[in-house]
Design a protein around this motif. Structure first.
Motif, PDB file in Angstrom:
ATOM      1  N   ALA A   7      16.533  -4.048 -20.608  1.00  0.00           N
ATOM      2  CA  ALA A   7      17.936  -4.430 -20.777  1.00  0.00           C
ATOM      3  C   ALA A   7      18.363  -5.421 -19.699  1.00  0.00           C
ATOM      4  CB  ALA A   7      18.823  -3.183 -20.744  1.00  0.00           C
ATOM      5  N   TYR A   8      17.945  -5.169 -18.463  1.00  0.00           N
ATOM      6  CA  TYR A   8      18.283  -6.088 -17.374  1.00  0.00           C
ATOM      7  C   TYR A   8      17.633  -7.450 -17.610  1.00  0.00           C
ATOM      8  CZ  TYR A   8      18.760  -8.269 -12.855  1.00  0.00           C
ATOM      9  OH  TYR A   8      19.063  -9.163 -11.863  1.00  0.00           O
ATOM     10  N   PHE A   9      16.364  -7.447 -17.998  1.00  0.00           N
ATOM     11  CA  PHE A   9      15.667  -8.699 -18.271  1.00  0.00           C
ATOM     12  C   PHE A   9      16.377  -9.484 -19.372  1.00  0.00           C
ATOM     13  CE2 PHE A   9      12.659 -11.209 -20.714  1.00  0.00           C
ATOM     14  CZ  PHE A   9      12.114 -12.016 -19.727  1.00  0.00           C
ATOM     15  N   PHE A  33      10.082 -11.563 -12.358  1.00  0.00           N
ATOM     16  CA  PHE A  33      10.363 -10.317 -13.071  1.00  0.00           C
ATOM     17  C   PHE A  33       9.165  -9.356 -13.040  1.00  0.00           C
ATOM     18  CE2 PHE A  33      14.232 -12.271 -14.682  1.00  0.00           C
ATOM     19  CZ  PHE A  33      15.083 -11.175 -14.703  1.00  0.00           C
ATOM     20  N   VAL A  34       7.963  -9.896 -12.989  1.00  0.00           N
ATOM     21  CA  VAL A  34       6.797  -9.021 -12.826  1.00  0.00           C
ATOM     22  C   VAL A  34       6.865  -8.329 -11.474  1.00  0.00           C
ATOM     23  CG1 VAL A  34       4.279  -9.004 -12.489  1.00  0.00           C
ATOM     24  CG2 VAL A  34       5.276 -10.214 -14.436  1.00  0.00           C
ATOM     25  N   ARG A  35       7.212  -9.089 -10.433  1.00  0.00           N
ATOM     26  CA  ARG A  35       7.345  -8.494  -9.094  1.00  0.00           C
ATOM     27  C   ARG A  35       8.479  -7.478  -9.066  1.00  0.00           C
ATOM     28  NH1 ARG A  35       6.233 -13.473  -4.845  1.00  0.00           N
ATOM     29  NH2 ARG A  35       4.153 -13.950  -5.651  1.00  0.00           N
ATOM     30  N   LEU A  36       9.572  -7.786  -9.742  1.00  0.00           N
ATOM     31  CA  LEU A  36      10.690  -6.847  -9.797  1.00  0.00           C
ATOM     32  C   LEU A  36      10.287  -5.566 -10.516  1.00  0.00           C
ATOM     33  CD1 LEU A  36      13.701  -6.179  -9.339  1.00  0.00           C
ATOM     34  CD2 LEU A  36      14.173  -7.330 -11.523  1.00  0.00           C
ATOM     35  N   TYR A  37       9.546  -5.695 -11.594  1.00  0.00           N
ATOM     36  CA  TYR A  37       9.126  -4.514 -12.356  1.00  0.00           C
ATOM     37  C   TYR A  37       8.249  -3.589 -11.508  1.00  0.00           C
ATOM     38  CZ  TYR A  37       7.294  -1.515 -15.991  1.00  0.00           C
ATOM     39  OH  TYR A  37       6.954  -0.410 -16.733  1.00  0.00           O
ATOM     40  N   ARG A  38       7.418  -4.186 -10.667  1.00  0.00           N
ATOM     41  CA  ARG A  38       6.541  -3.375  -9.809  1.00  0.00           C
ATOM     42  C   ARG A  38       7.321  -2.462  -8.870  1.00  0.00           C
ATOM     43  NH1 ARG A  38       2.532  -8.236  -8.225  1.00  0.00           N
ATOM     44  NH2 ARG A  38       1.335  -8.289 -10.162  1.00  0.00           N
ATOM     45  N   VAL A  39       8.517  -2.881  -8.481  1.00  0.00           N
ATOM     46  CA  VAL A  39       9.315  -2.070  -7.542  1.00  0.00           C
ATOM     47  C   VAL A  39      10.558  -1.479  -8.211  1.00  0.00           C
ATOM     48  CG1 VAL A  39       8.495  -3.337  -5.523  1.00  0.00           C
ATOM     49  CG2 VAL A  39      10.589  -4.085  -6.681  1.00  0.00           C
ATOM     50  N   TRP A  40      10.649  -1.595  -9.520  1.00  0.00           N
ATOM     51  CA  TRP A  40      11.844  -1.167 -10.258  1.00  0.00           C
ATOM     52  C   TRP A  40      12.236   0.271  -9.941  1.00  0.00           C
ATOM     53  CZ3 TRP A  40      15.561  -3.714 -12.488  1.00  0.00           C
ATOM     54  CH2 TRP A  40      16.420  -3.063 -13.373  1.00  0.00           C
ATOM     55  N   TYR A  51      19.021  -9.642  -5.510  1.00  0.00           N
ATOM     56  CA  TYR A  51      17.634  -9.283  -5.216  1.00  0.00           C
ATOM     57  C   TYR A  51      16.677 -10.073  -6.108  1.00  0.00           C
ATOM     58  CZ  TYR A  51      13.516  -6.338  -4.455  1.00  0.00           C
ATOM     59  OH  TYR A  51      12.260  -5.879  -4.155  1.00  0.00           O
ATOM     60  N   THR A  52      16.996 -10.171  -7.376  1.00  0.00           N
ATOM     61  CA  THR A  52      16.153 -10.919  -8.310  1.00  0.00           C
ATOM     62  C   THR A  52      16.156 -12.400  -7.958  1.00  0.00           C
ATOM     63  OG1 THR A  52      16.696  -9.303 -10.012  1.00  0.00           O
ATOM     64  CG2 THR A  52      15.695 -11.361 -10.755  1.00  0.00           C
ATOM     65  N   ARG A  53      17.320 -12.939  -7.632  1.00  0.00           N
ATOM     66  CA  ARG A  53      17.423 -14.349  -7.239  1.00  0.00           C
ATOM     67  C   ARG A  53      16.576 -14.601  -5.992  1.00  0.00           C
ATOM     68  NH1 ARG A  53      22.425 -14.378  -6.256  1.00  0.00           N
ATOM     69  NH2 ARG A  53      23.084 -14.679  -8.397  1.00  0.00           N
ATOM     70  N   GLN A  54      16.589 -13.655  -5.063  1.00  0.00           N
ATOM     71  CA  GLN A  54      15.787 -13.779  -3.856  1.00  0.00           C
ATOM     72  C   GLN A  54      14.299 -13.845  -4.202  1.00  0.00           C
ATOM     73  OE1 GLN A  54      16.058 -10.375  -1.240  1.00  0.00           O
ATOM     74  NE2 GLN A  54      15.441 -11.583   0.525  1.00  0.00           N
ATOM     75  N   ILE A  55      13.865 -13.061  -5.151  1.00  0.00           N
ATOM     76  CA  ILE A  55      12.462 -13.091  -5.577  1.00  0.00           C
ATOM     77  C   ILE A  55      12.133 -14.450  -6.189  1.00  0.00           C
ATOM     78  CG2 ILE A  55      10.725 -12.083  -7.109  1.00  0.00           C
ATOM     79  CD1 ILE A  55      12.263  -9.416  -6.888  1.00  0.00           C
ATOM     80  N   VAL A  56      13.018 -14.968  -7.051  1.00  0.00           N
ATOM     81  CA  VAL A  56      12.788 -16.281  -7.673  1.00  0.00           C
ATOM     82  C   VAL A  56      12.662 -17.360  -6.598  1.00  0.00           C
ATOM     83  CG1 VAL A  56      13.827 -18.083  -9.123  1.00  0.00           C
ATOM     84  CG2 VAL A  56      13.911 -15.700  -9.866  1.00  0.00           C
ATOM     85  N   VAL A  57      13.557 -17.332  -5.623  1.00  0.00           N
ATOM     86  CA  VAL A  57      13.540 -18.323  -4.544  1.00  0.00           C
ATOM     87  C   VAL A  57      12.239 -18.221  -3.749  1.00  0.00           C
ATOM     88  CG1 VAL A  57      14.601 -18.906  -2.318  1.00  0.00           C
ATOM     89  CG2 VAL A  57      16.027 -18.572  -4.337  1.00  0.00           C
TER      90      VAL A  57
END
Length: 161
Positions: free
Chosen positions: A9-11, A40-47, A59-65
């Motif tokens: 849902a977030y994705f 999003f793969v990295r986010l899913y690993r720590v979801w 947090y997601t924007r930080q990962i993209v950056v």
């Protein structure tokens, strides 16, 4: 809702916005898609450990950056675009042509400076939020903003009046 359902849902809700930010960082829709997918793969690993759902966009924007900066440092996806002629200015009214000129100029600004400009002026983050997203100091954000704006001005065509 289960863990996978929440993530899906977030994705679905935020992938397009993150893709837009990634595009502004790299200037290539295909690369932007890759950056967002990796993020999003990295986010899913720590979801399962993400507790602040209200701060999830930051947090997601930080990962993209960070994915963008990591790949830029390593030279991944570094491509030059050859054109027949440089873009021309279109006058005082902002239109689609101006956007293309700005995008081309932004692509010529160094990666860290471009990242600061996108986060500060596109994402409308504060200096402190930008520093947190990039993992650097507030002073670095300020200096990179100044240098980035100077670099952007240097590559933009002179305005016609």
């Amino acid at each position: 809702m289960d863990r996978d359902g929440e993530f899906a849902a977030y994705f679905a809700a935020r992938a397009d916005a993150m893709r837009g930010t990634a595009f502004l960082l790299c200037g290539d829709w295909h690369r932007a898609e890759d950056l967002v997918q990796t993020a999003f793969v990295r986010l899913y690993r720590v979801w399962h450990r993400v507790s602040g759902r209200d701060r999830l966009d930051g947090y997601t924007r930080q990962i993209v950056v960070r994915v963008f900066l990591d790949e830029s440092r390593r030279g991944f996806f570094r491509r030059e675009r050859v054109t027949d002629a440089p873009p021309e200015g279109s006058g005082p009214a902002a239109g689609p042509e101006d956007r293309l000129v700005l995008m081309a100029a932004l692509a010529r600004v160094p990666a860290r400076q471009r990242t600061v400009l996108v986060l500060r002026f596109w994402e409308d983050l504060s200096v402190e939020e930008t520093a947190a997203a990039m993992g650097c100091s507030v002073g670095t954000v300020k200096s990179q903003t100044s240098r980035g704006l100077s670099a952007l001005r240097a590559v933009l065509p002179a305005p016609t009046r």
